[in-house]
Design a protein around this motif. Structure first.
Motif, PDB file in Angstrom:
ATOM      1  N   LYS A   1       0.830  -1.212   0.000  1.00 49.87           N
ATOM      2  CA  LYS A   1       0.000   0.000   0.000  1.00 49.87           C
ATOM      3  C   LYS A   1       0.862   1.260   0.000  1.00 49.87           C
ATOM      4  O   LYS A   1       0.541   2.238  -0.691  1.00 49.87           O
ATOM      5  CB  LYS A   1      -0.945  -0.002   1.207  1.00 49.87           C
ATOM      6  N   ARG A   2       1.947   1.242   0.760  1.00 51.37           N
ATOM      7  CA  ARG A   2       2.817   2.413   0.768  1.00 51.37           C
ATOM      8  C   ARG A   2       3.361   2.723  -0.631  1.00 51.37           C
ATOM      9  O   ARG A   2       3.433   3.887  -1.047  1.00 51.37           O
ATOM     10  CB  ARG A   2       3.974   2.194   1.754  1.00 51.37           C
ATOM     11  N   LEU A   3       3.742   1.701  -1.362  1.00 55.03           N
ATOM     12  CA  LEU A   3       4.245   1.914  -2.715  1.00 55.03           C
ATOM     13  C   LEU A   3       3.142   2.396  -3.643  1.00 55.03           C
ATOM     14  O   LEU A   3       3.366   3.300  -4.465  1.00 55.03           O
ATOM     15  CB  LEU A   3       4.868   0.630  -3.246  1.00 55.03           C
ATOM     16  N   LEU A   4       1.965   1.821  -3.526  1.00 49.88           N
ATOM     17  CA  LEU A   4       0.846   2.259  -4.363  1.00 49.88           C
ATOM     18  C   LEU A   4       0.454   3.700  -4.049  1.00 49.88           C
ATOM     19  O   LEU A   4      -0.038   4.420  -4.933  1.00 49.88           O
ATOM     20  CB  LEU A   4      -0.360   1.339  -4.157  1.00 49.88           C
ATOM     21  N   ASP A   5       0.666   4.126  -2.804  1.00 53.47           N
ATOM     22  CA  ASP A   5       0.344   5.503  -2.401  1.00 53.47           C
ATOM     23  C   ASP A   5       1.475   6.484  -2.712  1.00 53.47           C
ATOM     24  O   ASP A   5       1.380   7.668  -2.370  1.00 53.47           O
ATOM     25  CB  ASP A   5       0.039   5.552  -0.902  1.00 53.47           C
ATOM     26  N   GLY A   6       2.538   6.011  -3.335  1.00 49.70           N
ATOM     27  CA  GLY A   6       3.621   6.891  -3.733  1.00 49.70           C
ATOM     28  C   GLY A   6       4.590   7.264  -2.630  1.00 49.70           C
ATOM     29  O   GLY A   6       5.355   8.232  -2.769  1.00 49.70           O
ATOM     30  N   ARG A   7       4.607   6.509  -1.559  1.00 45.42           N
ATOM     31  CA  ARG A   7       5.544   6.801  -0.469  1.00 45.42           C
ATOM     32  C   ARG A   7       6.974   6.472  -0.916  1.00 45.42           C
ATOM     33  O   ARG A   7       7.231   5.368  -1.396  1.00 45.42           O
ATOM     34  CB  ARG A   7       5.193   5.986   0.772  1.00 45.42           C
ATOM     35  N   GLU A   8       7.867   7.408  -0.740  1.00 47.74           N
ATOM     36  CA  GLU A   8       9.243   7.223  -1.197  1.00 47.74           C
ATOM     37  C   GLU A   8      10.212   6.921  -0.063  1.00 47.74           C
ATOM     38  O   GLU A   8      11.371   6.604  -0.302  1.00 47.74           O
ATOM     39  CB  GLU A   8       9.709   8.467  -1.957  1.00 47.74           C
TER      40      GLU A   8
END
Length: 349
Positions: free
Chosen positions: A185-192
């Motif tokens: 989910k973090r990757l899908l939400d664009g968290r870098e």
């Protein structure tokens, strides 16, 4: 030639699906029982699906009819279910029942039941063998209920030989509390950026559903009263798991490592973040069953991630995984708290 009749309880759960498939492919005549009576797309036409509520008095006995050669139970807890299974002695040739690594306690009496207490997380030997002491049986917690189940079923001996599988952190498609959601989910939400407590070195041994299915298949061929661990061939660190998920989704994430426990609230905590390693020994399964793992964690990850992405499409994670919410709370994805901590971290740096 048929190996006999197998009856699987909890057949449409995350472990039941591959277990039914493995048994059917190995020549068993499988009846797949679940509350809804559904089917999995991976089952062949020989599998018979039935709707069953085991809590309804007499329902399980009626569904079994004149009996079975093998009973597989994914959803048994506590003394009540143990008594129910004991009542089937003579009608079931043998059984394989799912237990949990949550039954283990360390040499100071700590277990998963004490993990929220100060210095309460257990410090197990690495790896944990089946001879490790277990919590006292009872009705209070998940671990004590599984311990009660084990005690009652092992006491049956030859009347109903039962293999109990102490599963570790189960992963794979159809999981209601998928730990991989934390990274996906973090990757899908664009968290870098992400924060990992305990230096990213926490190890909470996973086990893929297909490896449990293979243990069930092998135990069915060698009935006995015993307990065996169920874990993958590797126990990756939480940082290695995060990097592996990055690789599946083709992303790069900066990881901020924090020594010790989460520095503030849930920041840096993950579903794998533990103060001491939890690693299970699999030599007994290899010795007693000839077990060899079907897959490893990294090898199995792409299909799990694909399934998670599909479940999240157009849905809030709370709707897609309500049990994940109840188990871990809103703090699992509290980006505001995480960003506030990272801002302070950057200023100090």
């Amino acid at each position: 030639m048929s190996r006999g009749r197998a009856f699987v309880l909890g057949a449409t759960g995350q472990i039941g699906r591959p277990a039914v498939r493995a048994l059917a492919e190995d020549g068993w005549e499988v009846t797949a029982a679940s509350r809804g009576g559904g089917r999995d797309d991976g089952w062949d036409d020989t599998v018979r699906a039935v709707a069953l509520d085991r809590e309804e008095e007499g329902a399980l006995e009626a569904a079994l009819g004149d009996g079975c050669d093998l009973l597989v139970d994914m959803v048994a807890f506590g003394q009540g279910h143990a008594a129910q299974l004991a009542g089937l002695a003579g009608r079931a040739g043998s059984a394989v029942v799912l237990s949990s690594g949550a039954v283990y306690e360390d040499d100071k009496g700590r277990s998963f039941d004490t993990q929220e207490e100060p210095d309460g997380f257990p410090e197990y030997p690495v790896p944990v063998r089946e001879s490790q002491p277990t919590v006292a049986p009872g009705d209070a917690t998940y671990g004590t209920r599984k311990a009660a189940l084990e005690q009652e079923l092992l006491a049956l001996g030859d009347a109903l030989p039962v293999t109990l599988l102490r599963a570790s952190a189960v992963h794979g498609p159809h999981c209601r509390t998928p730990r991989e959601l934390y990274f996906v989910k973090r990757l899908l939400d664009g968290r870098e950026r992400r924060v990992l407590a305990y230096g990213g070195e926490s190890r909470f041994h996973p086990v893929h559903v297909s490896n449990i299915a293979e243990l069930i298949r092998l135990a069915a061929l060698r009935p006995a009263s015993r307990v065996l661990n169920a874990a993958d061939p590797q126990a990756p660190t939480v940082a290695e798991i995060g990097a592996a998920v990055d690789g599946v989704l083709g992303r790069e994430t900066e990881t901020v490592l924090v020594a010790g426990a989460p520095p503030e609230g849930d920041v840096g905590g993950t579903p794998w973040s533990v103060a001491h390693p939890v690693v299970h020994d699999m030599s007994a399964a290899a010795r007693e069953l000839g077990y060899r793992p079907v897959t490893g964690y990294v090898e199995s990850l792409p299909r799990t991630v694909e399934w998670l992405v599909a479940q999240l499409e157009g849905r809030d994670w709370r709707q897609a995984f309500p049990k994940m919410l109840s188990s871990y709370g809103e703090g699992l994805f509290d980006y505001a708290a995480e960003d506030a901590w990272l801002e302070r971290y950057d200023r100090r740096a």
